[in-house]
Design a protein around this motif. Structure first.
Motif, short mmCIF file in Angstrom:
data_model
loop_
_atom_site.label_atom_id
_atom_site.label_comp_id
_atom_site.label_asym_id
_atom_site.label_seq_id
_atom_site.Cartn_x
_atom_site.Cartn_y
_atom_site.Cartn_z
N GLU A 78 0.78 -1.25 0.06
CA GLU A 78 -0.14 -0.13 -0.18
C GLU A 78 0.80 1.31 -0.20
N SER A 79 1.87 1.38 0.94
CA SER A 79 2.64 2.70 0.89
C SER A 79 4.07 2.28 0.11
N GLY A 80 4.46 1.23 -0.17
CA GLY A 80 5.61 1.04 -1.17
C GLY A 80 6.60 0.57 -0.16
N ARG A 81 6.62 0.87 0.90
CA ARG A 81 7.84 0.55 1.93
C ARG A 81 7.41 0.13 3.19
N TYR A 82 8.08 -0.93 3.79
CA TYR A 82 7.77 -1.28 5.29
C TYR A 82 8.99 -1.32 6.09
N GLY A 83 9.43 -0.97 7.11
CA GLY A 83 10.39 -0.90 7.82
C GLY A 83 10.38 -1.26 9.39
N ALA A 84 10.99 -2.02 10.03
CA ALA A 84 10.92 -2.38 11.22
C ALA A 84 12.07 -3.10 11.91
N GLU A 85 12.10 -3.17 13.45
CA GLU A 85 13.15 -3.91 14.14
C GLU A 85 12.28 -4.85 14.84
N GLY A 86 12.73 -6.16 14.97
CA GLY A 86 12.12 -7.24 15.96
C GLY A 86 12.96 -8.52 15.96
N TRP A 87 12.48 -9.53 16.59
CA TRP A 87 12.95 -10.72 16.66
C TRP A 87 12.80 -11.55 15.44
N PHE A 96 17.59 -13.63 16.50
CA PHE A 96 18.41 -12.58 16.28
C PHE A 96 17.54 -11.28 16.36
N TRP A 97 18.04 -10.13 16.59
CA TRP A 97 17.34 -9.03 16.46
C TRP A 97 17.66 -8.31 15.01
N ALA A 98 16.54 -8.07 14.23
CA ALA A 98 16.91 -7.64 12.86
C ALA A 98 16.19 -6.37 12.53
N LEU A 99 17.02 -5.70 11.84
CA LEU A 99 16.55 -4.66 10.84
C LEU A 99 16.05 -4.80 9.64
N VAL A 100 14.62 -4.75 9.51
CA VAL A 100 14.05 -5.22 8.24
C VAL A 100 13.65 -4.00 7.29
N ALA A 101 13.45 -4.27 5.92
CA ALA A 101 13.05 -3.07 5.12
C ALA A 101 12.47 -3.95 4.08
N ILE A 102 11.22 -3.74 3.56
CA ILE A 102 10.37 -4.58 2.57
C ILE A 102 10.13 -3.33 1.62
N ASP A 103 10.43 -3.55 0.37
CA ASP A 103 9.85 -2.60 -0.55
C ASP A 103 9.21 -3.34 -1.80
N ALA A 104 8.15 -2.73 -2.17
CA ALA A 104 7.21 -3.18 -3.20
C ALA A 104 7.90 -3.19 -4.58
N ILE A 122 21.15 -7.01 13.74
CA ILE A 122 21.89 -6.01 14.52
C ILE A 122 21.88 -6.56 15.99
N SER A 123 21.92 -7.60 16.38
CA SER A 123 22.05 -7.95 17.81
C SER A 123 22.96 -7.33 18.55
N ASP A 124 24.20 -7.17 17.88
CA ASP A 124 25.26 -6.36 18.97
C ASP A 124 24.84 -5.02 19.18
N ARG A 125 24.40 -4.42 18.19
CA ARG A 125 23.92 -2.94 18.52
C ARG A 125 22.85 -2.81 19.26
N ARG A 126 21.98 -3.69 19.37
CA ARG A 126 20.75 -3.88 20.28
C ARG A 126 21.34 -3.97 21.85
N GLU A 127 22.25 -5.01 21.85
CA GLU A 127 22.69 -5.38 23.23
C GLU A 127 23.54 -3.88 23.71
N ALA A 128 24.16 -3.35 22.84
CA ALA A 128 24.91 -2.20 23.35
C ALA A 128 23.94 -0.98 23.80
N GLN A 129 23.00 -0.87 22.69
CA GLN A 129 21.96 0.07 23.49
C GLN A 129 21.20 -0.28 24.64
N LEU A 130 20.73 -1.67 24.87
CA LEU A 130 20.20 -2.24 26.06
C LEU A 130 20.99 -1.85 27.03
N ARG A 131 22.20 -2.25 27.05
CA ARG A 131 23.43 -1.92 28.10
C ARG A 131 23.21 -0.31 28.33
N GLU A 132 23.27 0.33 27.23
CA GLU A 132 23.40 1.84 27.70
C GLU A 132 22.12 2.49 28.57
#
Length: 659
Positions: A78-87, A96-104, A122-132
């Motif tokens: 519908e919008s041409g793009r979907y972006g999210a983070e999640g398991w 693993f914690w993923a940075l996801v992008a879906i384009d039509a 991006i599991s390592d980056r997320r763990e660092a963010q969580l620690r921070e």
């Protein structure tokens, strides 16, 4: 140079070269239609295993049940793009914690024909963010949990941006009341008008920190004394972000410091008052004695032909001099500089005898009682000083009962463990109890001060209890006071028991010896001492320095005792002379004399000490107690000529022999 990749396969080569991103295509239904090495590395599936499978298998079970994969495709379509983070889930089931992008992906007509999907681990980056985030959370909890300090932030203009519990407690404002307000409202009006808030921020901005103490104002208008620190906060590029401010309420500590200073000032003033009383009392008493001495000397000089008049004047001079000596002894006892003549005293015998002497002096209106333990331990102390101390305590008790009463004289053994002024060990407690008016609470701390007295002028020097205190301290004991107004006072003297160890010191050999070497630099005192020694039946020798005394001892065999002053000219003191003599002639008795000497007062009990002014009988008794009855030569180096020296004319050593 021509590329080996044609336009038709350049993008495919690029995608197949990427290993850090999973890049693949989905058809319209979400089935995998392509698979790059990055996808294989991140998700764990080979192309043969995953092509044609629905991409929802990469989602967690809870996300599949929630319809997250389908909703993602709908959003992208519908919008041409979907972006999210999640398991997301790998082939082996690990997450693993993923940075996801879906384009039509659309055809030329704009119709959706599929989807391009890019996934990054991006599991390592997320763990660092969580620690921070956890660190920041803990820091916030820490700051919010501190109630003794006001900790908060200011923006670059000085407005409050956050507020902890300590700030709310100390300053009285809730966070919603103060956030956004300028911090200058905490300053006293006079400091605000003087521009102190802006000066504080300027100092912190320029130097990085500002520290000060001063008055601050709470919400209710009350003031408190604050310790303030302001630190400038900068970003990584040096840009000022604001200020960290810490304030602590120091009011109680400041008041305690002020009370301490006041107490020190009062103590100093008390010491000065005591010093004034001491000097004034000394001047008064010694002026009286000097008046008597000078008057008697003047009258005696006018009546040299009247033996009776001279005798009375000399008697008056002697009496005044003895009173002056007693006063000096009292002062030295208080200052703990009067050496004690230690002897082993059997209190079980001596205290009842003392009670027999003082009982008749109390008068019929005072009931006198005694209570002595039968097995009192012996003590080692100065008998004369002990008797004077007890006499002063009895006199004080008697003065406290002008209308009569009861005086109880008691003694008991006491094993102490620190309950009495920190004393520990075996002691004998000697107490004098009266039923007088008692000591008022306000003057009780001053009763041992020298020259402090509540008696009328002329009815006491104020040195009595000061001497008692000095004697107790010098004896390594204590004096304790219990008093209640209207019911009486009990003074208890604690003396350490010495037991059999002191008996050995008390058992000294005493016998007569024919020769006494008097070492005194003052000619008149040397002549006086020589005359006294002669009166006692000894043959005096006189030296005026330590060097002369040592020279004389190498030449004369008749010297059997050395009587030396402590303070001597020529670089060698009398104490040093005594030690040299002891080394060379270990059997030769030595007696020291001095008016005052800290050296002797703190020295081991190596030699008997006769304090000046000494009593004639005391000097005679000391000499006779130390000189052995059998003649003894001091060395083998003494020749016959030395033994016949009899007059000043016969010697060239500068020493005079008095015959």
């Amino acid at each position: 140079m021509k590329s080996k990749f044609g336009p038709e396969n350049a993008y495919e080569v690029l995608v197949q070269s990427v290993v850090d991103y999973a890049i693949y295509l989905l058809d319209r239904e979400g089935r995998v239609s392509s698979w790059n090495p990055g996808a294989e590395r991140i998700k764990g599936y080979s192309p043969d295993e995953i092509l044609g499978e629905h991409f929802s298998r990469f989602y967690t079970e809870e996300d599949r049940h929630a319809g997250v994969p389908e909703a993602a495709l709908v959003t992208a379509a519908e919008s041409g793009r979907y972006g999210a983070e999640g398991w997301r889930v790998r082939k082996d089931g690990s997450r693993f914690w993923a940075l996801v992008a879906i384009d039509a992906v659309r055809n030329d007509k704009g119709e959706v024909i599929g989807f391009a999907k890019v996934t990054r681990d991006i599991s390592d980056r997320r763990e660092a963010q969580l620690r921070e985030l956890e660190s920041e959370r803990r820091f916030r909890l820490l700051v919010q949990g501190v109630s003794e300090y006001a900790i908060y932030m200011l923006d670059p203009d000085g407005r409050v941006t956050n507020w902890n519990a300590g700030a709310a407690r100390i300053k009285g404002y809730a966070a919603e009341e103060i956030v956004g307000e300028h911090f200058s409202r905490f300053y006293a009006p006079e400091d605000f008008e003087a521009g102190l808030p802006s000066k504080a921020l300027e100092t912190a901005r320029r130097d990085g920190r500002f520290e000060a103490e001063g008055w601050r104002v709470r919400k209710d208008g009350s003031r408190f004394w604050a310790s303030v620190v302001i630190d400038a906060i900068h970003d990584d590029h040096g840009q000022l972000l604001g200020f960290a401010k810490i304030t602590r309420d120091m009011t109680e500590r400041r008041e305690a410091q002020q009370r301490l200073e006041e107490a020190r000032e009062q103590l100093f003033q008390s010491k000065m008052d005591a010093l004034g009383q001491l000097t004034g009392g000394l001047a008064h008493d010694f002026n009286n004695l000097l008046t008597a001495i000078l008057g008697a000397a003047d009258i005696g000089g006018r009546h040299l032909g009247d033996p009776d008049k001279l005798r009375r004047m000399f008697s008056g001079i002697e009496t005044s001099a003895r009173r002056g000596a007693d006063l000096t002894k009292q002062l030295l006892a208080f200052a703990r500089r009067q050496p004690l003549e230690l002897k082993l005293i059997e209190l079980a015998v001596q205290l009842p005898l003392f009670a027999e002497r003082i009982g008749p002096t109390l008068g019929g209106d005072i009931q006198f009682e005694t209570a002595f333990d039968g097995d009192l331990w012996p003590v080692e102390t100065d008998p004369s000083q002990l008797e004077q101390t007890l006499m002063r305590l009895v006199a004080n008790a008697q003065d406290a009962m002008p209308e009569g009463g009861r005086l109880r004289f008691a003694a008991r053994n006491a094993r102490l463990a620190g309950e009495v002024q920190g004393l520990a060990g075996e002691f004998v407690a000697i107490s004098i109890e009266d039923t007088g008016a008692g000591i008022p609470t306000e003057i009780r701390p001053r009763i041992f001060e020298p020259f402090f007295t509540t008696k009328q002028f002329g009815h006491g020097t104020g040195l009595g209890l000061a001497q008692v205190y000095g004697f107790a301290q010098q004896s390594k004991g204590a004096v304790a006071v219990e008093s209640a107004e209207g019911r009486g006072t009990t003074m208890t003297l604690y003396l350490p028991s010495r037991g059999a160890a002191a008996a050995e010191r008390a058992d000294r050999a005493a016998a007569a010896k024919p020769g006494v070497l008097v070492v005194e630099d003052e000619p008149f005192l040397a002549e006086l001492a020589a005359d006294l020694v002669r009166e006692f039946g000894y043959e005096p020798y006189v030296a005026h320095s330590a060097a002369e005394a040592l020279s004389m001892l190498t030449r004369i065999s008749g010297v059997k005792l050395v009587f030396t002053d402590v303070i001597m000219p020529g670089g060698m003191s009398g104490l040093e002379l005594a030690r040299k003599v002891r080394t060379r002639y270990p059997e030769l008795p030595i007696v020291l004399t001095t008016g005052y000497s800290q050296v002797v007062g703190s020295a081991p009990e190596e030699f008997p000490l006769l304090p000046k002014p000494y009593d004639v009988r005391q000097l005679e008794e000391t000499l006779r107690s130390l000189v052995k009855p059998v003649s003894h030569d001091l060395g083998s180096g003494i020749g016959p000529a030395d033994r016949t020296l009899g007059s000043p004319e016969q010697r060239s050593d500068g020493l005079s022999r008095r015959s």
